[in-house]
Design a protein around this motif. Structure first.
Motif, short mmCIF file in Angstrom:
data_model
loop_
_atom_site.label_atom_id
_atom_site.label_comp_id
_atom_site.label_asym_id
_atom_site.label_seq_id
_atom_site.Cartn_x
_atom_site.Cartn_y
_atom_site.Cartn_z
N LEU A 1 0.83 -1.20 0.00
CA LEU A 1 0.00 0.00 0.00
C LEU A 1 0.87 1.25 0.00
N LEU B 1 -3.57 -6.69 0.59
CA LEU B 1 -2.14 -6.45 0.54
C LEU B 1 -1.51 -6.78 1.91
N SER C 1 -2.20 -3.82 4.14
CA SER C 1 -3.55 -3.26 4.14
C SER C 1 -4.52 -4.30 3.62
N GLN C 2 -5.72 -4.33 4.19
CA GLN C 2 -6.72 -5.31 3.80
C GLN C 2 -8.06 -4.63 3.55
N THR D 1 -7.60 -0.39 1.76
CA THR D 1 -6.66 -0.26 0.64
C THR D 1 -7.18 0.75 -0.37
#
Length: 605
Positions: free
Chosen positions: A41, A62, A65-66, A70
């Motif tokens: 991210l 990611l 980040s989820q 994101t």
């Protein structure tokens, strides 16, 4: 879009998925692209902050980040860059991202290079439309504030907005002006004797009904002084609902300001309508794409297209053609809208789009190349889009419009629809091909040993249930190893192929013919007695003995077979028992010199 390099940012932490996307985009013909890859991210935020990309493809999952976080972080960094969400198994996240500002979403298992390119181009166009809408709103507000005349906005009779010129004219601060009824700044009666409140209500209602009102009016300022103006009342549709716009000015300036405001409102409405259409098209395209991927037969594909074509192409008649199995004729598969004056079937050479392998568009100009499959119908603008997938032509999408329409505006959407339909058809054909390969022997064209085992077990259960006999014969080519050494393996393959073709032709619809092993074949005869099985076996043996097999121009004669026959139930109840009985009978036929039929239990002198 202009022919220029498209700069694409792919935020994807899976290297394999990135390489797959890179390969897909690399296969798109005539596409000039530049890829940027970030797997975190933070990297995506940094790249977007530099402003060096035209469109971004996002994986919401990611390492740092989820989910929607994101998209929210990246969108906040560069709200002006169109973003497309790529999802593998979280479609609900992708849909929510679209609601929050993403241009579109795609499921990873449904993506192809041309489809991805079309979706990105479509997203960029939509983002440009949004930016144009915002610019239009800014221009409208600037015009509103900079106008030299008084402008008021009324909603349900109350003042909800005004420009600075109005505050100067009424000598009243904004805090004491907005929110009050316009009648508060009017004397009880007008100079012509009309009751001010009643007359104002009548004019406002007339304006809300859609009829602009032009009249002279007397106002009262906050300091109790009066002034006369020429007033124009017009309806203005804003998000709060129908409003009334009041413009007070002298005769000279009135027409100029009115025209500018009308143009601003018209432009604003046009962009709003266009955005609504594009958003709805995106929803329908995704719905159609999901249904297409769930289809199990080509007819279902055509039914799905027929359901959505009227929505995607309103008042635009069209026809979808499919290429027949011989690939020498286009046949009508689906049609919608007003019936077209086109041929229901035609040769591929009759369409310029199929000849060129690309979209062919004809406007009302008679000088353009016109496809022959339109016959002698009246000239109308039309669009032909070939259904291509993986380099193979599968059909044609044909659209027509009236003489006053602009066919060009449908080209991008028609290309996307054609891509999705072609991809669905190609997937079905691939699935069918794999199924055939799994049950058919490639050399002989007969069913495989695995299929035979399942079919024999099924037929034995059926025969036992119905108390019916079942015949089975096992064929083996006599002296095949000597034949291979004498004429070569290619000649042996030719013999196997010809025998497979012959057995397939002679077998009845209910019979099951299989290649059992190298030069051994098995034929199952449901509901057939021992004598009938023997007759069928002898017909095959005699036919094979008379068969003319040619290899490289030379006749390969002397091909004979030995056949062993077994009957259910007397020779066995199970698959292995029946096959063993047939193999034993075959061995006895071989020992007796070959070229004969032996049933289990026969005596051989």
């Amino acid at each position: 879009m202009p022919e220029s390099t498209m700069r694409i940012l792919i935020v994807e932490d899976n290297p394999a998925d990135f390489r797959l996307l890179q390969a897909m985009l690399g296969e798109v013909p005539h596409a000039s692209i530049e890829l940027f890859h970030e797997n975190r991210l933070a990297g995506g935020v940094h790249r977007l902050a530099q402003g060096s990309v035209d469109v971004a493809l996002l994986d919401l999952g990611l390492p740092d980040s989820q989910g929607l976080e994101t998209f929210t972080r990246l969108h906040a960094t560069a709200p002006h860059i169109p973003m497309i969400v790529l999802s593998e198994d979280h479609e609900d996240w992708a849909v929510e991202a679209v609601r929050r500002g993403a241009q579109d979403y795609l499921m990873k298992d449904q993506v192809s290079g041309p489809l991805l390119m079309h979706v990105m181009q479509y997203a960029i166009e939509r983002k440009q439309a949004e930016e144009a809408l915002r610019e239009s709103e800014t221009r409208y507000r600037t015009l509103f504030e900079s106008a030299g005349n008084t402008i008021l906005i009324l909603y349900e009779g109350n003042l909800v907005d005004c420009n600075a010129r109005a505050l100067e004219m009424f000598t009243c601060p904004r805090s004491e002006f907005i929110g009050r009824p316009l009648n508060d700044f009017t004397p009880p009666y007008q100079p012509d004797g009309r009751h001010s409140a009643e007359a104002l209500i009548e004019k406002i209602q007339g304006a809300l009904a859609g009829t602009p009102q032009f009249f002279e009016w007397r106002h009262r300022r906050a300091d109790k002084t009066f002034f006369d103006v020429d007033v124009t009342l017009t309806r203005l549709d804003l998000k709060e609902g129908p409003c009334v716009q009041v413009v007070e000015r002298d005769i000279t300036e009135r027409k100029r300001a009115e025209e500018a405001l009308h143009h601003a409102n018209q432009e604003l409405s046009m962009w709003v309508e266009e955005l609504e259409k594009r958003n709805q098209e995106a929803i329908w395209l995704n719905e159609m794409g999901n249904l297409l991927q769930s289809c199990l037969a080509e007819d279902e594909v055509y039914a799905v297209l027929g359901q959505y074509a009227d929505r995607l192409f309103p008042n635009l008649p069209g026809t979808l053609y499919r290429l027949n199995s011989r690939r020498d004729l286009l046949e009508e598969a689906a049609a919608w809208g007003k019936p077209l004056a086109v041929e229901p079937e035609f040769l591929p050479e009759a369409c310029w789009a199929l000849r060129r392998g690309r979209t062919h568009m004809v406007t009302a100009s008679a000088s353009q190349l016109r496809c022959q499959h339109l016959g002698e119908a009246e000239m109308h603008p039309y669009l032909c889009v070939p259904l291509n997938s993986q380099g193979e032509t599968l059909g044609l999408l044909h659209l027509q419009e009236g003489p006053d329409e602009v066919i060009k505006r449908w080209e991008t959407l028609a290309s996307i629809v054609a891509e999705r339909v072609a991809l669905a058809i190609a997937n079905l054909k691939l699935r069918e091909s794999l199924h055939i390969q799994s049950i058919r022997d490639l050399l002989t064209g007969l069913l495989t040993r695995r299929y035979m085992d399942e079919a024999l077990e099924r037929e034995l259960r059926r025969a036992a249930r119905l108390c019916q006999p079942l015949g089975l014969i096992m064929l083996d080519i006599d002296h095949f190893s000597v034949f291979n050494r004498t004429f070569g393996q290619e000649a042996g393959d030719t013999v196997l192929h010809e025998l497979g073709e012959f057995i397939h032709q002679k077998a009845h619809n209910e019979d099951i013919a299989c290649r059992f092993s190298g030069e051994e074949f098995v034929v199952i005869f449901p509901e057939t007695s021992q004598e009938e099985t023997r007759q069928c076996a002898n017909l095959l043996r005699d036919g094979i003995k008379k068969l003319s097999v040619y290899h490289q121009g030379s006749l390969l004669d002397g091909v004979t077979v030995s056949i062993g026959a077994a009957i259910f139930p007397q020779d066995g109840w199970g698959v292995e028992m029946l096959l063993a009985a047939a193999r034993a009978a075959l061995a006895r036929a071989k020992e007796a010199g070959g070229d004969q039929v032996v049933a289990n239990g026969d005596r051989i002198d």
